[in-house]
Design an enzyme around this catalytic site. Structure first.
Site, PDB file in Angstrom:
ATOM      1  N   CYS A 115     -12.275 -18.982  -3.461  1.00 47.82           N
ATOM      2  CA  CYS A 115     -12.691 -17.607  -3.176  1.00 47.82           C
ATOM      3  C   CYS A 115     -13.392 -17.519  -1.816  1.00 47.82           C
ATOM      4  O   CYS A 115     -14.447 -18.132  -1.617  1.00 47.82           O
ATOM      5  CB  CYS A 115     -13.624 -17.114  -4.282  1.00 47.82           C
ATOM      6  SG  CYS A 115     -14.445 -15.546  -3.915  1.00 47.82           S
ATOM      7  N   CYS A 457       6.836   1.957  -0.266  1.00 47.03           N
ATOM      8  CA  CYS A 457       7.225   2.648  -1.499  1.00 47.03           C
ATOM      9  C   CYS A 457       8.505   2.054  -2.075  1.00 47.03           C
ATOM     10  O   CYS A 457       9.539   1.992  -1.397  1.00 47.03           O
ATOM     11  CB  CYS A 457       7.405   4.129  -1.193  1.00 47.03           C
ATOM     12  SG  CYS A 457       8.293   5.039  -2.450  1.00 47.03           S
ATOM     13  N   CYS A 460      11.448   4.743  -2.482  1.00 53.55           N
ATOM     14  CA  CYS A 460      11.761   5.606  -1.339  1.00 53.55           C
ATOM     15  C   CYS A 460      13.161   5.354  -0.782  1.00 53.55           C
ATOM     16  O   CYS A 460      13.807   6.272  -0.262  1.00 53.55           O
ATOM     17  CB  CYS A 460      10.723   5.422  -0.232  1.00 53.55           C
ATOM     18  SG  CYS A 460       9.126   6.194  -0.619  1.00 53.55           S
TER      19      CYS A 460
END
Length: 544
Positions: A115, A457, A460
């Site tokens: 992390c 998208c 799209c």
């Protein structure tokens, strides 16, 4: 492209060092414990804490806590981390519960080796551990590799990385302080000890000035009464600032010069040009005191970092002006920017972000469509209305002041990002950008079918193919086909949050576009378009 953060190599080096040293500590902490001797764990902890006594013996002024300025008098950060490994106890699957149960105060850092935020916090936590030990704090500082020991992490209810939890007699409370070493120290000491430190001599006051970049001073003739009680309540509720109390006016003036003889006073001191700010209200109420501090605790211009970002983002000041520049360039504008910031103190929060710091700068610049820019620039936000602004003239002091004045009084025109104006000559489907939306969509006398999309998208592409076929089918009609990339362009009259979206702007009524279903078949879309075209024709005939 943005350059890698200057500290990234150190962060990864530090993390590697932590893991190696942590392995050594883990071996120490994981030695078998006999069930006949319930104190063996505590003795092992004391041995770990005592190791540093062989390295360094320091006398500490009673009551003086650490701050981030301590780092200037320490050895290298790597040495601090190495030293702290002998102070921070490594928890594991076997000792976690015993450590929590057998110690009155335990601060746990739950982390994961992979992390990045854990890696950034670890050196600060290590330095805080060193400072707290020097101060004789009874707080036991511990860390747990929550990825390696998920059962222990689950026991402590660690669900994300990094997580800080304070256990008092086995009961956990969430960490709510800042993430620098000094802020961790201040928060921890407030939670397990007195929230206010009393300063009784000039010598101690001078030590405070050396060791604190920002602090709060309260002057009282006597440490009792309603006003003093509200001061203590504010000190207890605040999670970031160290509070000091003084009853001797000469000592108080060492910390905050020119305090007038009075029965009460509160002020905030910062290590920057706007050094002293006094609380001018006559009423001492906790909420008012906290509000004063939250509006005045930041410097005239605050440099945004990963460590202070949470505190900056939570500021109650709704207007923010942000300067983006490389560090050398910022040095040239720092002084004039501070001069302007002084005029808007507590009304506008001024922030500086290193434009080469991709993690911090790019998210902001992307909102403006300027993510590839490397030039010095000034932007602004009004978080009350989610409005954004851009200073498009040069950064002269007068331009900056006018920009800030417009922001404060609500007279600045909002900024909407736009790609450069494209060449649509001979295009079957027009490319619309923010700057051309008015002319090519709202002000054009013809009908317009607008496809609103984003490159990311998933659906799209199918809609785009439908639009291309429809454009060929309706070629020669009184209908313009157009596309708008919403990821790179904005317009105040185009509020779309679902992609793809098809909008039919009827000639003569551009203020009320008709939304067509993108899930319809090509045939159904053609039918819907025909219907809207005929409706318009019928309206035109009726008007005649």
């Amino acid at each position: 492209m943005f350059r890698r953060k200057p500290t990234s190599r150190f962060i990864y080096f530090t993390l590697t060092l932590l893991l190696l040293l942590g392995l050594f500590t883990f071996i120490l902490a994981s030695d078998p414990v006999t069930t006949d001797n319930g104190d063996e764990d505590s003795e092992g902890i004391e041995e770990l804490l005592a190791l540093d006594d062989e390295v360094e013996q320091e006398e500490v002024q009673g009551g003086i806590s650490g701050s981030s300025s301590f780092s200037s008098v320490r050895s290298s950060e790597a040495e601090v981390v190495s030293k702290a490994q002998r102070i921070v106890l490594e928890l594991n699957g076997d000792n976690t519960k015993r450590v929590i149960d057998n110690n009155e105060f335990v601060l746990v850092l739950g982390y994961a080796p992979w992390c990045p935020r854990s890696a950034e916090l670890m050196p600060q936590f290590a330095e805080a551990a060193t400072l707290l030990k020097e101060l004789g704090s009874p707080l036991l500082m511990t860390k747990l590799d929550a990825d390696r020991y998920p059962k222990a992490a689950s026991l402590l209810q660690i669900k994300g990385f990094p997580t800080l939890l304070l256990f008092i007699n086995g009961t956990a409370q969430a960490y709510t302080g800042g993430f620098s070493a000094g802020e961790i120290v201040i928060w921890a000491r407030k939670k397990i000890g007195a929230p206010v430190i009393r300063v009784t001599s000039r010598i101690v006051a001078e030590e405070v000035l050396k060791k604190y970049q920002t602090f709060v001073i309260g002057f009282f003739e006597s440490f009792e009464g309603p006003d003093y009680e509200e001061f203590v309540k504010a000190a207890t509720a605040d999670n970031e600032l160290q509070f000091f109390e003084v009853s001797n006016i000469e000592v108080a003036n060492v910390l905050f010069p020119q305090i007038k003889a009075t029965n009460k006073f509160l002020g905030i001191v910062k290590s920057e040009p706007e050094r002293y700010t006094a609380y001018e209200e006559t009423t001492f109420e906790m909420e008012k005191l906290l509000q004063f501090l939250s509006y005045n605790k930041f410097p005239l211009v605050t440099k945004l970092t990963e460590i202070n970002s949470a505190s900056v983002y939570s500021s109650p000041i709704k207007l923010q002006v942000i300067a983006f520049a490389e560090e050398d360039e910022f040095k040239k504008i720092r002084q004039p920017l501070q001069d302007v910031a002084r005029k808007f103190k507590s009304k506008i929060l001024f922030i500086y972000i290193d434009i080469t710091d991709e993690n911090l700068a790019k998210p902001f610049l992307t909102l403006y469509g300027l993510e590839e820019s490397k030039n010095t620039m000034l932007i602004a936000f009004d978080s009350t209305f989610s409005s954004k602004f851009l200073l498009e003239s040069d950064l002269s002091p007068s331009n900056v002041e006018d920009f800030c004045s417009g922001l404060l009084h609500g007279t600045l025109p909002p900024y909407f990002k736009s790609q450069p104006i494209p060449d649509n000559e001979n295009a079957t489907i027009l490319s619309i950008v923010g700057k051309t939306f008015d002319d090519l969509v709202l002000n054009d006398p013809k009908n317009v079918l607008l496809e609103v999309f984003t490159p990311w998208c998933a659906n799209c592409e199918t809609t785009s193919k439908h639009v291309e076929k429809l454009a060929k089918h309706f070629k020669g009609s009184d209908l313009i086909f157009a596309r708008f990339d919403a990821s790179a362009n904005e317009h105040p009259k185009l509020q779309v949050d679902d992609y793809p979206t098809l909008l039919f702007y009827r000639a003569g009524d551009k203020s009320n576009p008709i939304k067509l279903s993108t899930k319809s078949s090509l045939k159904d879309l053609a039918g819907s378009i025909n219907k809207n075209l005929k409706t318009r024709e019928k309206v035109a005939k009726d008007e005649l």
